[in-house]
Design a protein around this motif. Structure first.
Motif, PDB file in Angstrom:
ATOM      1  N   ALA A  20       5.280  -0.234   0.599  1.00  0.00           N
ATOM      2  CA  ALA A  20       5.155  -1.341  -0.340  1.00  0.00           C
ATOM      3  C   ALA A  20       4.113  -2.288   0.246  1.00  0.00           C
ATOM      4  CB  ALA A  20       6.486  -2.059  -0.517  1.00  0.00           C
ATOM      5  N   TYR A  21       3.437  -3.032  -0.610  1.00  0.00           N
ATOM      6  CA  TYR A  21       2.346  -3.899  -0.164  1.00  0.00           C
ATOM      7  C   TYR A  21       2.594  -5.327  -0.625  1.00  0.00           C
ATOM      8  CZ  TYR A  21      -2.358  -5.951  -0.179  1.00  0.00           C
ATOM      9  OH  TYR A  21      -3.440  -6.778  -0.003  1.00  0.00           O
ATOM     10  N   THR A  22       2.540  -6.240   0.328  1.00  0.00           N
ATOM     11  CA  THR A  22       2.589  -7.659   0.025  1.00  0.00           C
ATOM     12  C   THR A  22       1.212  -8.240   0.263  1.00  0.00           C
ATOM     13  OG1 THR A  22       4.906  -7.856   0.664  1.00  0.00           O
ATOM     14  CG2 THR A  22       3.628  -9.884   0.609  1.00  0.00           C
ATOM     15  N   ASN A  23       0.607  -8.761  -0.781  1.00  0.00           N
ATOM     16  CA  ASN A  23      -0.721  -9.358  -0.690  1.00  0.00           C
ATOM     17  C   ASN A  23      -0.569 -10.830  -0.323  1.00  0.00           C
ATOM     18  OD1 ASN A  23      -2.989 -10.987  -2.031  1.00  0.00           O
ATOM     19  ND2 ASN A  23      -3.803  -8.916  -1.877  1.00  0.00           N
ATOM     20  N   ILE A  77     -11.887   2.071  -3.961  1.00  0.00           N
ATOM     21  CA  ILE A  77     -11.506   1.618  -2.619  1.00  0.00           C
ATOM     22  C   ILE A  77     -12.743   1.473  -1.731  1.00  0.00           C
ATOM     23  CG2 ILE A  77     -10.213   2.264  -0.534  1.00  0.00           C
ATOM     24  CD1 ILE A  77      -8.316   3.827  -2.544  1.00  0.00           C
ATOM     25  N   ILE A  78     -13.664   2.392  -1.865  1.00  0.00           N
ATOM     26  CA  ILE A  78     -14.892   2.364  -1.073  1.00  0.00           C
ATOM     27  C   ILE A  78     -16.030   1.970  -2.005  1.00  0.00           C
ATOM     28  CG2 ILE A  78     -16.472   3.690   0.370  1.00  0.00           C
ATOM     29  CD1 ILE A  78     -14.079   5.546   1.033  1.00  0.00           C
ATOM     30  N   ALA A  79     -16.629   0.805  -1.732  1.00  0.00           N
ATOM     31  CA  ALA A  79     -17.698   0.303  -2.599  1.00  0.00           C
ATOM     32  C   ALA A  79     -18.575  -0.683  -1.833  1.00  0.00           C
ATOM     33  CB  ALA A  79     -17.106  -0.394  -3.825  1.00  0.00           C
ATOM     34  N   ALA A  89      -4.257  -0.380  -0.147  1.00  0.00           N
ATOM     35  CA  ALA A  89      -2.819  -0.650  -0.063  1.00  0.00           C
ATOM     36  C   ALA A  89      -2.144  -0.534  -1.429  1.00  0.00           C
ATOM     37  CB  ALA A  89      -2.581  -2.035   0.536  1.00  0.00           C
ATOM     38  N   ILE A  90      -2.801  -1.009  -2.463  1.00  0.00           N
ATOM     39  CA  ILE A  90      -2.228  -0.914  -3.808  1.00  0.00           C
ATOM     40  C   ILE A  90      -2.110   0.537  -4.235  1.00  0.00           C
ATOM     41  CG2 ILE A  90      -2.672  -1.376  -6.262  1.00  0.00           C
ATOM     42  CD1 ILE A  90      -3.857  -4.096  -5.342  1.00  0.00           C
ATOM     43  N   VAL A  91      -3.164   1.299  -4.030  1.00  0.00           N
ATOM     44  CA  VAL A  91      -3.168   2.705  -4.435  1.00  0.00           C
ATOM     45  C   VAL A  91      -2.115   3.500  -3.675  1.00  0.00           C
ATOM     46  CG1 VAL A  91      -4.579   4.812  -4.434  1.00  0.00           C
ATOM     47  CG2 VAL A  91      -5.562   2.649  -5.203  1.00  0.00           C
ATOM     48  N   GLY A  92      -1.898   3.162  -2.403  1.00  0.00           N
ATOM     49  CA  GLY A  92      -0.973   3.923  -1.572  1.00  0.00           C
ATOM     50  C   GLY A  92       0.449   3.408  -1.543  1.00  0.00           C
ATOM     51  N   GLY A 121       4.549  -1.133 -13.787  1.00  0.00           N
ATOM     52  CA  GLY A 121       5.788  -1.181 -13.026  1.00  0.00           C
ATOM     53  C   GLY A 121       5.619  -1.409 -11.542  1.00  0.00           C
ATOM     54  N   LYS A 122       4.409  -1.261 -11.037  1.00  0.00           N
ATOM     55  CA  LYS A 122       4.174  -1.377  -9.600  1.00  0.00           C
ATOM     56  C   LYS A 122       4.174  -2.834  -9.133  1.00  0.00           C
ATOM     57  CE  LYS A 122       1.421   1.510  -7.397  1.00  0.00           C
ATOM     58  NZ  LYS A 122       0.285   2.205  -6.773  1.00  0.00           N
ATOM     59  N   PHE A 123       3.717  -3.748  -9.965  1.00  0.00           N
ATOM     60  CA  PHE A 123       3.599  -5.153  -9.565  1.00  0.00           C
ATOM     61  C   PHE A 123       4.897  -5.898  -9.863  1.00  0.00           C
ATOM     62  CE2 PHE A 123      -0.697  -3.896  -9.465  1.00  0.00           C
ATOM     63  CZ  PHE A 123      -1.398  -4.810  -8.694  1.00  0.00           C
ATOM     64  N   ASN A 124       5.363  -6.659  -8.905  1.00  0.00           N
ATOM     65  CA  ASN A 124       6.590  -7.431  -9.041  1.00  0.00           C
ATOM     66  C   ASN A 124       6.534  -8.597  -8.061  1.00  0.00           C
ATOM     67  OD1 ASN A 124       7.973  -6.449  -6.415  1.00  0.00           O
ATOM     68  ND2 ASN A 124       7.292  -4.586  -7.438  1.00  0.00           N
ATOM     69  N   ASN A 125       7.520  -9.418  -8.075  1.00  0.00           N
ATOM     70  CA  ASN A 125       7.509 -10.562  -7.166  1.00  0.00           C
ATOM     71  C   ASN A 125       8.715 -10.546  -6.249  1.00  0.00           C
ATOM     72  OD1 ASN A 125       6.426 -13.204  -6.291  1.00  0.00           O
ATOM     73  ND2 ASN A 125       8.446 -13.835  -6.936  1.00  0.00           N
ATOM     74  N   LYS A 126       8.430 -10.775  -5.000  1.00  0.00           N
ATOM     75  CA  LYS A 126       9.460 -11.009  -3.990  1.00  0.00           C
ATOM     76  C   LYS A 126       8.938 -12.145  -3.131  1.00  0.00           C
ATOM     77  CE  LYS A 126      10.436  -6.135  -3.702  1.00  0.00           C
ATOM     78  NZ  LYS A 126       9.307  -5.767  -4.550  1.00  0.00           N
TER      79      LYS A 126
END
Length: 168
Positions: A20-23, A77-79, A89-92, A121-126
């Motif tokens: 999981a990824y926390t930005n 991701i690579i640009a 991180a989002i993709v993985g 469904g991937k984005f949420n808040n914690k």
């Protein structure tokens, strides 16, 4: 994977179910990037894997989400000579959140909006952070001791209960 214990698909399936990824920033210019040349020199095998992840992700957009084809340059991701770690991180990850509700909303509507639109469904808040009690106990034990002396030790474990009783 390199020792042929897992296929790429099996390894990727595990990866995207574990992480999981926390930005921690809402500014695109503050999101971490690594120059490709440096990354390749320091982590050659990892670069090969990141490159493959990027290729597969862009192909996934092209074939499975044709409505996002024009956004591939913004989502890759690579640009521009860099590896964009937040995008990786989002993709993985199976879950993406900001450190507060407002932060998560900014990611969803501005900085990572195409990722959000593609995978709702991937984005949420914690909301992250240290509890006020733990923070106080660690950074100011003398004040924490005074509070305990005045209202008792229950504030440490049951702050809401103590607050209600203290008001009465």
């Amino acid at each position: 994977m390199d020792e042929e214990r897992l296929s790429w698909d099996d390894a990727w399936n595990i990866t995207t179910k574990v992480f999981a990824y926390t930005n921690h920033t809402t500014l695109s210019e503050a999101m971490e990037t690594w120059p490709i040349e440096m990354f390749q020199q320091l982590l050659p095998r990892i670069y090969m894997i990141v490159h493959e992840i990027n290729e597969r992700f862009c192909q996934r957009i092209w074939y499975d989400y044709p409505e996002f084809r024009e956004q591939i340059p913004e989502m890759t991701i690579i640009a521009r000579g860099k590896i964009h770690m937040a995008k990786l991180a989002i993709v993985g990850s199976f879950s993406v959140n900001g450190v507060a509700k407002l932060h998560t909303e900014i990611l969803k509507t501005r900085e990572m909006k195409y990722f959000y639109q593609m995978d709702l469904g991937k984005f949420n808040n914690k909301t992250n952070g240290i509890a006020h009690r733990r923070w106080l106990l660690q950074v100011n034990p003398k004040l924490a001791s005074l509070i305990t002396e005045v209202i008792g030790p229950n504030w440490i474990i049951f702050p809401r209960l103590v607050a209600v009783n203290f008001k009465n």
